[in-house]
Design an enzyme around this catalytic site. Sequence first.
Site, short mmCIF file in Angstrom:
data_model
loop_
_atom_site.label_atom_id
_atom_site.label_comp_id
_atom_site.label_asym_id
_atom_site.label_seq_id
_atom_site.Cartn_x
_atom_site.Cartn_y
_atom_site.Cartn_z
CB CYS A 2 -25.36 -21.85 -24.29
SG CYS A 2 -26.00 -21.32 -25.77
NE ARG A 27 -20.57 -21.68 -20.77
CZ ARG A 27 -19.50 -22.46 -21.07
NH1 ARG A 27 -18.48 -22.25 -20.28
NH2 ARG A 27 -19.71 -23.37 -22.00
CD1 TRP A 74 -22.47 -15.38 -27.80
CD2 TRP A 74 -22.78 -17.09 -29.20
NE1 TRP A 74 -21.87 -15.07 -29.13
CE2 TRP A 74 -21.76 -16.05 -29.86
CE3 TRP A 74 -22.78 -18.17 -30.14
CZ2 TRP A 74 -21.23 -16.26 -31.02
CZ3 TRP A 74 -21.99 -18.38 -31.22
CH2 TRP A 74 -21.31 -17.34 -31.86
CG ASN A 100 -22.73 -25.12 -23.87
OD1 ASN A 100 -21.72 -25.46 -23.17
ND2 ASN A 100 -22.72 -24.61 -25.19
N GLY A 101 -24.25 -26.34 -26.94
CA GLY A 101 -23.56 -27.01 -27.99
C GLY A 101 -24.31 -27.00 -29.17
CD GLU A 485 -4.39 -10.22 -26.77
OE1 GLU A 485 -4.46 -11.04 -27.78
OE2 GLU A 485 -5.12 -10.05 -25.88
CE LYS A 489 -8.05 -8.52 -25.53
NZ LYS A 489 -7.74 -9.94 -25.14
CD GLU A 492 -11.93 -9.63 -27.43
OE1 GLU A 492 -10.75 -9.08 -27.12
OE2 GLU A 492 -12.36 -10.70 -27.01
CG HIS A 508 6.40 -4.35 -47.71
ND1 HIS A 508 7.23 -4.02 -48.77
CD2 HIS A 508 7.19 -4.35 -46.45
CE1 HIS A 508 8.64 -4.27 -48.44
NE2 HIS A 508 8.47 -4.40 -46.92
CE LYS A 608 -12.65 -15.60 -20.69
NZ LYS A 608 -11.93 -14.60 -21.11
C1 F6R Z 1 -10.14 -12.43 -26.92
C2 F6R Z 1 -10.45 -13.67 -26.48
C3 F6R Z 1 -10.55 -14.81 -27.38
C4 F6R Z 1 -9.95 -16.04 -26.90
C5 F6R Z 1 -10.31 -17.32 -28.17
C6 F6R Z 1 -9.81 -18.62 -27.40
O1 F6R Z 1 -9.92 -11.46 -25.96
O2 F6R Z 1 -10.61 -14.06 -25.23
O3 F6R Z 1 -9.99 -14.26 -28.80
O4 F6R Z 1 -8.65 -15.99 -26.83
O5 F6R Z 1 -11.81 -17.29 -28.16
O6 F6R Z 1 -10.39 -18.90 -26.30
P1 F6R Z 1 -9.57 -19.85 -25.32
O7 F6R Z 1 -8.35 -19.50 -24.96
O8 F6R Z 1 -10.59 -20.28 -24.38
O9 F6R Z 1 -9.44 -21.09 -26.30
#
Ligand code: F6R
Length: 613
Positions: A2, A27, A74, A100-101, A485, A489, A492, A508, A608
Amino acid sequence: MCGIIGYIGSKNSVPFLIEGLKKLEYRGYDSAGIAVAEDGHIHRVRSVGKVAELEKAALLEAPRGNCGLGHTRWATHGKPSQENSHPHTDCSGDIVVVHNGIIENYLPLKDKLQALGHKFQSETDTEVIAHLIEENLQHISAASDEERFFLAVMKTSDELQGAFAYGAMWAKTPGQIIGVKNQSPLVVGLGEGENFLASDVPAFLKYTSKVLFLEDGQTVVLTPQGAKVYGMDGQEVKVKPVKISWDQKTAEKGGYDHFMLKEIYDQPQALEDTLRTAEADFIRILNLKTEDLRRIKNVYLVACGTAYHAALIGKYYLENFAGVTASVDLASEFKYRTIPPAKDTLCIAVSQSGETADTLGAVKKAKELGFKRLAICNVLGSGLTRACGSVFYTHCGPEISVASTKAFTSQIISLYALAIFLGQASGNLSRGQFNTLYKELMALPKAVADTLKIEYDVRHLTKKVYKANRFIFLGRNVDYPVALEGALKLKEISYSSAEGFAAGEIKHGPISVIDKGTPVIVLMPKNHLFDKMLSACQECRARGAFVIAVTTPQGQEEAASVSDKQIIVPQASEYLQPVLDVISLQFFAYWVAKRLGRDIDQPRNLAKSVTVE
Ligand code: F6R
C-alpha cells in the site's frame, strides 16, 4: 504494501495525487483511490485495478480541491473491490482516511463502533480509523475545528494497535491534512507553499527533495505553509528536514521499456556509488566504541527473498575474509526459532526497503537477545535503520521494479566490503591480502559495465526456451545463492516454475524432474569447481536437458562441449564472480517474461515492500 500520498497547497491536488500514486504503485496495485476536499464536502473516486484505471475515472468525474489524499492498495483485509479500496470514510462521508499497515485490534474496535451505531461499508481494517475519529470528535471540544480534529486523531491513534501509517482529512478543515506514523513508513515533503505526505520519497521527488522523516509515534499536521510534528504526548517536536540526494531521473524509466531493465543497467553506477562511501563508513562503523564490532565472533544474517540470497553470499565472505562464524536465516524463521544467547554476536539485517516486517521482527528479536545490530539498507530513515545500532547504506537510488536487481548486487558488495574491513581490523587478513581484495572490489563496477553487453545474446537464446514450464538453475559455492536468485527472479516475473539447486545436490533427488528439453542453466565460471560443473552438465544432458552454461572466456571451450548454449560473462575473482553471473540471470528472467507478455515491473500478487508478517 500500500502506498499513501497527500497533497496540500494552492493548486488542484488531483494531478499530484495521481502522479504520486503512479510512483508508489510498486507498493501495491490491486485498487486505487483519491479523495479531495471540494466545496465543503469530500469528493472520492476509487477503482479496482491499477492507477491508470483510477486516472481514467478521475478524468471523467473531475474532482477538484487544494487538499487531497490518495492510496494504492495491496489487499490484506478484504478482496480487491471498489468497496474495499481506500480512501475510507466515516458514516457522514466527511472524514477520509488512507492507511498502510494492519490494525490488529480492528475487530473489537469495529464491534464497539457498530454497537454505537456506526455503519461500515467495507471489510477492511482501515475503515475503523475513520469511524473512530468520527466517534472521538463527538466527545472533544476545542477552540477550532482544526484543533478538534487533531485531538480526535491523536486519541484515535492511542486506541489503535499494530504497525500502521495513515493520513486523515476532514471536509470541515480543508486547510490541513494529518499524518500518523507507527512502524510503517511515512515521510513529509516540504515544498514552496505546498506540502506532501507519502509512503516514500519518489512520490513527490519531482517537486521537492526537502524531506522530514517521521519517527514512530509521531503525528504531523500539514498545511500549505508548513508541517508541525507532534510526539505521542501531543507536544510539538522539532524535526530537521533532510535534503535527499536522489535524482528525480533515477525514479523514472529513462527510455527503457521497464524499470527492471533500467535498474539492471543502473548497476555499474549503483555499485560505484555504494563503494564510494564504503571505506569511510566501514572504518567509522568498526571504530564505534559502543558497538565494538571488531570483537565479534558470531554473525547471524537475517533477510527475506532476494536480500536473503545476498546474505547467503555474505556468509562465505564473513567466514572467509573476516574469520567469523556466520549463519543465515530467513527473517521470518529467525523470529520463531530458539537462538541461544551469546556474547560478541552481531545480527546483520539486509534489506533494500528497510521496512520488511519480517526483517524488522528478526532485528527486534536480536535486540532482545542482546546482539549488536547492523543494517545494510537502501532507504534513508527507514524503520530498519532506526532499529539497528549501525547502518551501512547501499546507494542504489530508488529501486522501483518489484523484482530486485541493483539492490541485490549492491548488497553483495556491501557484505564483501564489510567482511574485508572486518578481516583487516581483526587481523584475520594481512595488509597485502586486504589490498588485493580491495583492489578487486574497486575494479568491479567496470566489469559490471562490460557484463551488460551480454543482453543481446541472452535475449536471443531465450527465444528457444521461454515457453518451457519448468527451469532449473545450478550453482556451487558462492554461485549457489546466485542459482537461487536466478530461479526467484524468473518465477517472480514470468510465473514459470523455476528452482535453484546446489549442483552437487541434484543427484540426491532434484534430477528426477529433468525431462527432454528442460532448460537447465548452469553457473560455471572457470574456477576450482569448474570440473564438477562440467560433470553436472553431463548428468543433466544425459537426461535430455537443454543446458545453458553461464561461463567465462577461460571456460568457454570446455563448457561448449557439454552444453547447448553458452552465455559468456567476464572473469572476476572467485568471490566477486556472483555479481557478474547474476546479471546474466536478471536478463534471462527479463527476456523470458517479456516474451511471455508479463507485467514485468508489477507482477501479479506481489508488492515491493512487504510490511505485513
Ligand atoms: C525479489 C524481491 C523480494 C525482496 C524481499 C525483501 O525480487 O524483491 O524478494 O527482496 O521482499 O525486501 P527488502 O530487501 O526490501 O527487505
